[in-house]
Design a protein around this motif. Structure first.
Motif, short mmCIF file in Angstrom:
data_model
loop_
_atom_site.label_atom_id
_atom_site.label_comp_id
_atom_site.label_asym_id
_atom_site.label_seq_id
_atom_site.Cartn_x
_atom_site.Cartn_y
_atom_site.Cartn_z
N GLU A 259 -6.07 -26.04 -19.68
CA GLU A 259 -4.93 -26.96 -19.57
C GLU A 259 -4.18 -27.09 -20.89
OE1 GLU A 259 -6.37 -30.64 -18.02
OE2 GLU A 259 -6.47 -29.90 -15.95
N GLU A 260 -4.87 -26.85 -21.99
CA GLU A 260 -4.20 -26.89 -23.29
C GLU A 260 -3.41 -25.61 -23.58
OE1 GLU A 260 -4.02 -29.40 -25.81
OE2 GLU A 260 -4.57 -30.54 -24.02
N GLY A 261 -3.53 -24.63 -22.69
CA GLY A 261 -2.70 -23.43 -22.83
C GLY A 261 -3.41 -22.14 -23.13
N LEU A 262 -4.75 -22.16 -23.15
CA LEU A 262 -5.51 -20.93 -23.41
C LEU A 262 -5.88 -20.30 -22.07
CD1 LEU A 262 -6.49 -19.40 -25.90
CD2 LEU A 262 -8.70 -20.51 -25.65
N ASN B 216 -5.61 -25.33 -41.59
CA ASN B 216 -5.87 -24.17 -42.45
C ASN B 216 -6.51 -23.02 -41.67
OD1 ASN B 216 -4.84 -25.49 -44.69
ND2 ASN B 216 -6.84 -26.30 -45.32
N ILE B 217 -7.39 -23.36 -40.72
CA ILE B 217 -8.02 -22.32 -39.91
C ILE B 217 -6.97 -21.60 -39.06
CG2 ILE B 217 -9.52 -21.95 -37.92
CD1 ILE B 217 -11.06 -22.08 -40.47
N GLY B 218 -5.98 -22.34 -38.58
CA GLY B 218 -4.90 -21.71 -37.83
C GLY B 218 -4.17 -20.69 -38.69
N ILE B 219 -3.94 -21.02 -39.96
CA ILE B 219 -3.30 -20.06 -40.88
C ILE B 219 -4.23 -18.88 -41.15
CG2 ILE B 219 -2.37 -19.76 -43.21
CD1 ILE B 219 -1.57 -22.70 -43.18
N LEU B 220 -5.53 -19.17 -41.30
CA LEU B 220 -6.51 -18.10 -41.52
C LEU B 220 -6.48 -17.09 -40.39
CD1 LEU B 220 -8.99 -16.84 -42.99
CD2 LEU B 220 -10.42 -18.39 -41.62
N PHE B 221 -6.47 -17.56 -39.15
CA PHE B 221 -6.43 -16.65 -38.00
C PHE B 221 -5.17 -15.77 -38.04
CE2 PHE B 221 -9.12 -19.71 -35.20
CZ PHE B 221 -10.26 -19.26 -35.82
N LYS B 222 -4.05 -16.38 -38.39
CA LYS B 222 -2.79 -15.64 -38.45
C LYS B 222 -2.85 -14.54 -39.52
CE LYS B 222 2.18 -16.29 -39.22
NZ LYS B 222 3.26 -17.29 -39.50
N ILE C 124 -5.41 -19.51 -31.62
CA ILE C 124 -6.40 -18.72 -30.88
C ILE C 124 -5.69 -17.77 -29.92
CG2 ILE C 124 -8.23 -18.82 -29.13
CD1 ILE C 124 -9.13 -21.46 -30.42
N ARG C 125 -4.72 -18.32 -29.19
CA ARG C 125 -4.01 -17.52 -28.18
C ARG C 125 -3.28 -16.34 -28.80
NH1 ARG C 125 -1.24 -21.33 -26.18
NH2 ARG C 125 0.62 -21.02 -27.43
N GLN C 126 -2.68 -16.56 -29.98
CA GLN C 126 -1.86 -15.52 -30.59
C GLN C 126 -2.66 -14.50 -31.41
OE1 GLN C 126 2.04 -16.83 -32.37
NE2 GLN C 126 1.24 -18.88 -31.93
N TYR C 127 -3.74 -14.94 -32.05
CA TYR C 127 -4.33 -14.09 -33.07
C TYR C 127 -5.77 -13.64 -32.80
CZ TYR C 127 -0.34 -16.25 -35.36
OH TYR C 127 0.92 -16.70 -35.65
N LEU C 128 -6.47 -14.24 -31.83
CA LEU C 128 -7.84 -13.83 -31.54
C LEU C 128 -7.91 -13.10 -30.20
CD1 LEU C 128 -9.94 -16.95 -32.64
CD2 LEU C 128 -9.24 -14.98 -34.00
N ASN C 129 -8.85 -12.17 -30.10
CA ASN C 129 -9.03 -11.45 -28.83
C ASN C 129 -9.67 -12.35 -27.78
OD1 ASN C 129 -9.23 -9.23 -31.11
ND2 ASN C 129 -8.54 -8.22 -29.27
N TRP C 130 -10.64 -13.15 -28.19
CA TRP C 130 -11.24 -14.14 -27.30
C TRP C 130 -12.06 -15.10 -28.15
CZ3 TRP C 130 -13.27 -9.02 -26.83
CH2 TRP C 130 -14.57 -8.85 -27.28
N VAL C 131 -12.60 -16.16 -27.52
CA VAL C 131 -13.46 -17.12 -28.22
C VAL C 131 -14.73 -17.35 -27.40
CG1 VAL C 131 -11.67 -18.31 -29.52
CG2 VAL C 131 -12.20 -19.05 -27.20
N HIS C 132 -15.82 -17.66 -28.11
CA HIS C 132 -17.10 -17.98 -27.49
C HIS C 132 -17.25 -19.50 -27.44
CE1 HIS C 132 -17.79 -13.96 -29.49
NE2 HIS C 132 -17.95 -13.70 -28.21
N VAL C 133 -17.17 -20.04 -26.23
CA VAL C 133 -17.16 -21.50 -26.06
C VAL C 133 -18.59 -22.02 -26.05
CG1 VAL C 133 -16.32 -23.41 -24.66
CG2 VAL C 133 -15.07 -21.25 -24.69
N MET C 134 -18.86 -23.04 -26.89
CA MET C 134 -20.20 -23.61 -26.98
C MET C 134 -20.45 -24.58 -25.83
SD MET C 134 -22.07 -22.50 -29.45
CE MET C 134 -23.25 -23.80 -29.68
N THR C 135 -20.66 -24.03 -24.65
CA THR C 135 -20.90 -24.85 -23.46
C THR C 135 -22.37 -25.23 -23.37
OG1 THR C 135 -20.98 -22.76 -22.25
CG2 THR C 135 -18.95 -24.04 -22.10
N ALA D 237 -10.97 -29.56 -33.80
CA ALA D 237 -11.21 -28.35 -33.01
C ALA D 237 -10.12 -27.33 -33.30
CB ALA D 237 -11.24 -28.69 -31.52
N TYR D 238 -10.46 -26.06 -33.22
CA TYR D 238 -9.52 -25.00 -33.61
C TYR D 238 -8.22 -25.08 -32.79
CZ TYR D 238 -13.34 -22.76 -36.18
OH TYR D 238 -14.34 -22.48 -37.06
N PRO D 239 -7.08 -24.81 -33.43
CA PRO D 239 -5.78 -24.90 -32.72
C PRO D 239 -5.65 -23.86 -31.63
CG PRO D 239 -5.50 -23.98 -34.93
CD PRO D 239 -6.91 -24.45 -34.85
N VAL D 240 -5.25 -24.31 -30.45
CA VAL D 240 -5.15 -23.42 -29.29
C VAL D 240 -4.09 -22.34 -29.50
CG1 VAL D 240 -4.54 -23.32 -26.84
CG2 VAL D 240 -5.98 -25.17 -27.69
#
Length: 540
Positions: A244-247, A150-156, A197-208, A191-194
C-alpha cells in the motif's frame, strides 16, 4: 481454414506450455553464516536459487568493508564451492547481519558522501574479487529518521556506482542489490524509504518474524504468525503495508524463520497458546533453532506432542515447564503458498544451518513445485479442451461455409438454367428481342451511375445508356423492393414486344443475367407528348 486453426492452436499450446511455471517460480534464498561452523559444502544446493554469504562488516574508521583473514578464506571457498555444486545458483555477499554488528558505524557511514563512497567502492571491489553476483545490506532498519534519509541516498549512489561499473566492465553481469528490511514500512519512523527501495534495489528481504519482544505473560504475536487476531504485528499486515505504500509485490521476499522461541511455563499443565510464562527458556532471549528444537523433542521421547495452530500459523509443544513455538513443515507450506498467492518475489531462509535434515527447506521447495505442477496440470487440462473446442468450431464453420458455397453454386446453376430457359421463351415470342448481359448494361450506363438515372417509378429506376455501336437506350431495372415478380416481368417483356406501334417506344431486348431483371428500350428524347401523338403523324 481448419488447417489454419490447428496450426494456431498448436502455436498457442507450445508457447504457453512452460509459461505458467516460469512466471510463478519463486526465488529461494538461503542465508549462510560463515561464523556458525556449518560448512558451505553441506548445503543442499538443489533447494535454493540464491545463496547469501554472511557476513561482511564495515570498518568504523575507513568505512570500507572489513574482512579478517578467516573471512577472506571463507568467502573465497563459498563462491568456489557453489560454482562446483550448482553453478545455476546466484551468490550474494551479505553485509552487517553477523553477531553483534556495530550499527552506529553504519549510521556514520551513511551520513556523508565520502564515507558512503568508501563503503560502496569497497563493496563492489570485494564482490568482484570473490566472485559474488550481488550485494545485500542486512541492517534491518535505520536508527533514526535522519539515518532513513541517508540510507535512501546510499541506495541511490550504490545503484549509480553498480550501473557505472557494469558499463565499464561489460564482461560481467550487473551486480544485484538487495537489503533486509523491517516487517512493515510503518514499524518504526526510521524504516527504509519505499521510493528508494523501488527505484534502486532489485528486491528486499522482509523480516516477517519476531515482530516484538514477548511479554512472557502472553504468547500472542510473539512468533511469525501470518494472522494474529489480537495484534497488527503479523505477516499479512506488514506485507499489505509495504504494498500500500507503493512497493510492488515482486520486490518483496518473505522470511521463513528456521528458528523458534522457548518459554518457561508457570504451570506445565497450562501449555496452550497464551498460557502464562515466567520468561524465556534455554537461552537469554529464548531463541532456539529448528534443529535444536527437533533434537530437544527427540531426546524427550515419543510422548512429546507437537501441535499445529492454523490460526497463528505456528507449531508448538510443551516439555515439562518449557513451551516451544516454532515453524514446522505445515507452517512453512502455508507461508510459501501465501507468497505465491500474494505474487511475492519469493522467500528466504534465515538461516540454512538451522534446518534439521533439510526438512523445512524441502517442504518449502516442494510446496513451490506443487503449485507449479498444479498450474501445469491445469494448463494440461484446459489447453487440450480449448483446442478441441476451437477445432470443433472451426470444423463447423468450415462445414457451414462449404454447404453455403454448394448452395450458392447450385442456385447459380439453377438460375443460369432458368435464365437460358426464360431467354428461350422470350426469343420464341419475338425472335428480334436481344438478350443483353449485365456487363453490357453496366458498360452502357457506367455501372448504373446516378448521373445516368432518368427517373424512378413503382417498377424501379430507369437509366440512360449508350451501346458500343452508338445507339442510345433506356434501361428499366426491376427494383429489389418491387412487388412485381419474375412472371409479371416476363409477361411485360412478351406483351411489349408484341405491341410494336409507331407511337410506342420500341423494346430492344432484356437482361436476366445474375438475377437481374431489366427491360431495354429505345431512348425517347425529351419532347412533348403532342409531338409523339400528332407531330409524328403529320410528318408521316
Amino acid at each position: 481454414m481448419a488447417s489454419k486453426i490447428i496450426i494456431l492452436v498448436l502455436h498457442i499450446f507450445i508457447f504457453s506450455e512452460s509459461l505458467p511455471a516460469r512466471a510463478q517460480t519463486l526465488i529461494k534464498v538461503g542465508y549462510w553464516d560463515s561464523g556458525d561452523g556449518f560448512p558451505i559444502s553441506d548445503v543442499n544446493f538443489a533447494l535454493f536459487t540464491h545463496l547469501m554469504c554472511g557476513f561482511a562488516d564495515v570498518n568504523s574508521t575507513t568505512y570500507e568493508l572489513s574482512l579478517s583473514p578467516s573471512d577472506e578464506e571463507q568467502f573465497s571457498n563459498f563462491t568456489d564451492t557453489v560454482k562446483i555444486k550448482n553453478p545455476s545458483i546466484t551468490t550474494l555477499l551479505s553485509i552487517g547481519g553477523g553477531n553483534n554488528p556495530n550499527y552506529s558505524t553504519y549510521s556514520s557511514m551513511s551520513a556523508s558522501s565520502s564515507s558512503r563512497k568508501s563503503f560502496i567502492d569497497s563493496s563492489i571491489k570485494i564482490a568482484r574479487l570473490y566472485g559474488f553476483q550481488g550485494l545485500d545490506l542486512s541492517w534491518n532498519s535505520a536508527n533514526t529518521s535522519r539515518d532513513k534519509y541517508n540510507i535512501g541516498i546510499l541506495f541511490k549512489e550504490w545503484r549509480a556506482a553498480v550501473d557505472l561499473e557494469a558499463r565499464n566492465n561489460s564482461s560481467q553481469s550487473q551486480l544485484i542489490l538487495t537489503a533486509k528490511v523491517a516487517h512493515s514500512p510503518l514499524s518504526t519512523a526510521a524504516a527504509y524509504p519505499v521510493d528508494s527501495i523501488r527505484q534502486y534495489l532489485n528486491w528486499v528481504h522482509v523480516m516477517t518474524t519476531g515482530y516484538s519482544k514477548p511479554t512472557w505473560t502472553n504468547f500472542t504475536g510473539a512468533h511469525a504468525a501470518l494472522y494474529d487476531p489480537n495484534s497488527v504485528s503479523n505477516t499479512e499486515y506488514g506485507i499489505t503495508e509495504w504494498i500500500e505504500e507503493g512497493l510492488s509485490a515482486d520486490k518483496l521476499v518473505l522470511c521463513l524463520p528456521f528458528y523458534g522461541f522457548a518459554w518457561t511455563l508457570v504451570k506445565p499443565e497450562d501449555n496452550g497458546i497464551g498460557a502464562a510464562a515466567t520468561g524465556p527458556a534455554l537461552y537469554d532471549d529464548g531463541l532456539v533453532t529448528y534443529k535444536e528444537i527437533k533434537n530437544h523433542i527427540k531426546n524427550y521421547g515419543p510422548n512429546v506432542r507437537v501441535m499445529y495452530n492454523s490460526t497463528y500459523v505456528v507449531n508448538y509443544c510443551s516439555i515439562g515447564k518449557i513451551w516451544f513455538g516454532f515453524d514446522d513443515v505445515e507452517a512453512v507450506r502455508v507461508k510459501v503458498s501465501y507468497a505465491k498467492e500474494k505474487k511475492l518475489r519469493g522467500y528466504y531462509v534465515w538461516e540454512v544451518s538451522y534446518d534439521h535434515y533439510w526438512m523445512l527447506s524441502r517442504a518449502a521447495a516442494e510446496e513451490d513445485n506443487k503449485n507449479r505442477q498444479n498450474k501445469r496440470l491445469l494448463w494440461a487440462i484446459v489447453l487440450p479442451i480449448t483446442a478441441a473446442c476451437i477445432l470443433l468450431i472451426g470444423f463447423l464453420l468450415y462445414y457451414f461455409c462449404w454447404m453455403k458455397t454448394l448452395k450458392l453454386k447450385a442456385k447459380a446453376s439453377k438460375d443460369s438454367a432458368n435464365s437460358q430457359a426464360d431467354a428461350g421463351d422470350f426469343n420464341r415470342t419475338d425472335p428480334d428481342l436481344r438478350e443483353y448481359s449485365l456487363a453490357d448494361i453496366e458498360a452502357a450506363t457506367d455501372r448504373l451511375s446516378i448521373e445516368n438515372k432518368l427517373g424512378e417509378g413503382g417498377y424501379g429506376p430507369v437509366y440512360k445508356g449508350v451501346l458500343p455501336d452508338g445507339q442510345i437506350i433506356a434501361v428499366k431495372k426491376l427494383s429489389k423492393t418491387s412487388t412485381q415478380g419474375f412472371e409479371e416481368f416476363k409477361n411485360e417483356v412478351m406483351l411489349t414486344a408484341k405491341l410494336q406501334h409507331l407511337n410506342l417506344i420500341r423494346v430492344l431486348g432484356f437482361c436476366i443475367d445474375t438475377q437481374e431483371h431489366m427491360l431495354i428500350y429505345e431512348y425517347m428524347p425529351k419532347r412533348s407528348l403532342d409531338y409523339f401523338l400528332f407531330g409524328m403523324c403529320l410528318t408521316a
